[in-house]
Design an enzyme around this catalytic site. Structure first.
Site, PDB file in Angstrom:
ATOM      1  N   ASP B 134       0.813  -1.215   0.000  1.00 11.20           N
ATOM      2  CA  ASP B 134       0.000   0.000   0.000  1.00 11.20           C
ATOM      3  C   ASP B 134       0.850   1.270   0.000  1.00 11.20           C
ATOM      4  O   ASP B 134       0.368   2.322   0.379  1.00 11.20           O
ATOM      5  CB  ASP B 134      -0.943  -0.003   1.206  1.00 11.20           C
ATOM      6  CG  ASP B 134      -0.189  -0.047   2.525  1.00 11.20           C
ATOM      7  OD1 ASP B 134       1.053  -0.092   2.497  1.00 11.20           O
ATOM      8  OD2 ASP B 134      -0.856  -0.041   3.580  1.00 11.20           O
ATOM      9  N   CYS B 192      -5.111   4.833   0.514  1.00 13.19           N
ATOM     10  CA  CYS B 192      -6.515   4.462   0.745  1.00 13.19           C
ATOM     11  C   CYS B 192      -7.037   5.110   2.027  1.00 13.19           C
ATOM     12  O   CYS B 192      -8.206   5.487   2.113  1.00 13.19           O
ATOM     13  CB  CYS B 192      -6.664   2.950   0.847  1.00 13.19           C
ATOM     14  SG  CYS B 192      -6.408   2.078  -0.706  1.00 13.19           S
ATOM     15  N   CYS B 348      -7.135  18.827  11.009  1.00 12.13           N
ATOM     16  CA  CYS B 348      -7.606  17.890   9.966  1.00 12.13           C
ATOM     17  C   CYS B 348      -7.765  16.522  10.629  1.00 12.13           C
ATOM     18  O   CYS B 348      -8.078  16.446  11.803  1.00 12.13           O
ATOM     19  CB  CYS B 348      -6.661  17.854   8.769  1.00 12.13           C
ATOM     20  SG  CYS B 348      -5.030  17.181   9.125  1.00 12.13           S
TER      21      CYS B 348
END
Lengths: 81, 390
Positions: B134, B192, B348
């Site tokens: 990933d 992802c 965030c």
């Protein structure tokens, strides 16, 4: 002459389109088309060195010439798994 | 593959009967699968369906490399793991599932991060490497190690609704670096976890990788060598790019400059030590605020402007009360909505995007900007555990 530009993954998100038609001058290359897009969508700039590109489904480098009716694709790398 | 093929017992003949009656596979092909060894890098979104189908198909040895633990947020796509497996090692969970599907499979697990030190040794016993990682450093590492050991790489990668697949580093075929010689700058391409992913997408791509591995082991069909497959789940469309081996490729070209494994974190521009020290510097310079300190200041009644720079769909899931939502991409054209002299806290999910927004605001003349360290996830961990995490 007219070409069709196909954009994938994040490039599609940035431009809001997966397919864009463009009128380009004779002598255009993949690179000149890319730079035209960057002028329109500055957020694309960071991708320049890491994207791959293709003309009519054949992988090709940025200096590759483009003809009328060609389809030019820009693919950023993705890493998700 | 000159090794002698193993025999199938009667149970195996019954189990694989739908393969055996097809002449393209047949008894010989099934015996090749039984002799075959596939190493799956990652037991996540891509590795899950790939390993399950390879096991069901009768691949004799499956190796799995992973060092992660099953998390609730994995279950939407990593179907080798189930709800009761949350908190277990992915390898233990995956091995149980593989043996439940097919106890004839020999499962080797490697609970390590693939590295330049161990990759060549790990790859050596295997016939096919299945890249289901990933991150970019591990993808370049997997590619280079495949080229150096001469093992084909059944490659797959995913982003939101789009997937890519190919077979790299096969004999005379191109490698990943022929297509992508240079890695993207760190942080440019979302993972992802940052960009999201449609749960079924790695199912499609992982099964394509498994298909290619099976074809490579049995020697049937036309493998995806020199072809780069692009799948768009939203438009339900497959496209294909023709790809040639690049004679100038630094790894698989005619005059390779990369002849042994390198430092892939550095190659991809990721230097953990440097980023930690800059984070420490930011904290030392008073450019950051922790969740606990922020809560104390809010409780004290300090006048703060809280700006959340996540996307609206993330903001719907959880938020700090009283925040203004300005997604990171909109900050450059919307910063005038903020008072330049106000004290601004930027937040965030984990603190990465907000650090960029804080840098930007300072660059356009804001003088009192603090980055919320650890973001909303840290806020939930340390201040408000009632909110859901994602």
């Amino acid at each position: 002459m007219r070409v069709t530009v196909r954009l994938f993954a994040r490039l599609r998100d940035i431009t809001g389109a997966s397919e864009i038609g463009r009128d380009v001058a004779p002598g255009a290359t993949i690179g000149s088309i890319w730079r035209g897009l960057v002028a329109e969508f500055p957020d694309l700039a960071g991708y320049e060195r890491s994207i791959s590109s293709a003309v009519n489904t054949d992988y090709a480098r940025m200096d590759h010439p483009v003809d009328d009716g060609d389809e030019v694709a820009f693919l950023p790398p993705v890493s998700g798994g | 593959m000159a090794r002698e093929l193993p025999q199938l017992n009667n149970d195996e003949i019954t189990r694989y009967s739908r393969h055996l009656i097809m002449p393209e596979v047949g008894l010989d092909g099934q015996r090749r699968l039984k002799a075959g060894k596939v190493l799956c890098i990652g037991a996540g979104g891509l590795g899950s369906p790939a390993a399950m189908y390879l096991a069901a198909a009768g691949v004799g040895t499956l190796g799995l490399v992973d060092f992660d633990v099953v998390d609730f947020s994995n279950l939407q796509r990593q179907i080798i793991h189930g709800t009761p497996d949350v908190g277990r090692s992915k390898l233990a969970s995956a091995k149980d599932r593989i043996l439940a599907i097919n106890p004839n499979v020999h499962v080797e697990t490697y609970e390590v991060a693939l590295s330049s030190e161990n990759a060549l040794r790990l790859f050596e016993p295997y016939d096919v490497i299945l890249d289901g990682t990933d991150n970019f450093p591990t993808r370049y590492l997997t590619n280079d190690a495949c080229v150096l050991t001469g093992k084909p790489n059944a490659y797959g990668s995913i982003f939101r609704f789009e997937g890519q697949a190919s077979v790299f580093a096969a004999k005379d075929g191109p490698c990943y670096r022929c297509l992508y010689p240079e890695p993207p700058p760190p942080g440019l391409v979302p993972s992802c976890a940052e960009g999201g992913v449609l749960g079924v997408l790695p199912g499609v791509i992982g099964v394509i990788q498994a298909t290619e591995a099976i074809k490579l082991l049995t020697g049937i069909g036309e493998p995806l060598i020199g072809r780069f497959l692009i799948y768009d789940a939203l438009r339900m469309r497959f496209r294909e790019l023709k790809l040639k081996k690049d004679p100038e490729c630094p790894v698989c070209g005619t005059h390779p400059t990369v002849t042994r494994l390198i430092d892939y974190e550095q190659f991809c521009g990721i230097r953990p030590a440097a980023s930690e020290s800059s984070a420490a510097q930011a904290h030392g310079n008073g450019l950051e605020i922790t969740s606990v300190a922020l809560k104390q200041r809010l409780d004290r009644g300090d006048t703060l402007t809280l700006v959340d720079v996540r996307e609206p769909n993330e903001y719907q899931i959880n938020r700090i009360p009283g925040t203004v939502l300005i997604p990171l991409g909109e900050v450059p054209r919307r910063y005038a909505e903020l008072d330049k002299d106000a004290e601004i806290i930027v937040s965030c999910k984990m603190g990465g995007r907000s650090a960029k927004a804080a840098d930007f605001l300072r660059s356009v003349g804001f003088t009192r900007v603090l980055n919320h360290k650890g973001g909303i996830l840290d806020w939930i961990d340390t201040v408000d555990p009632s909110q859901p995490k994602y």
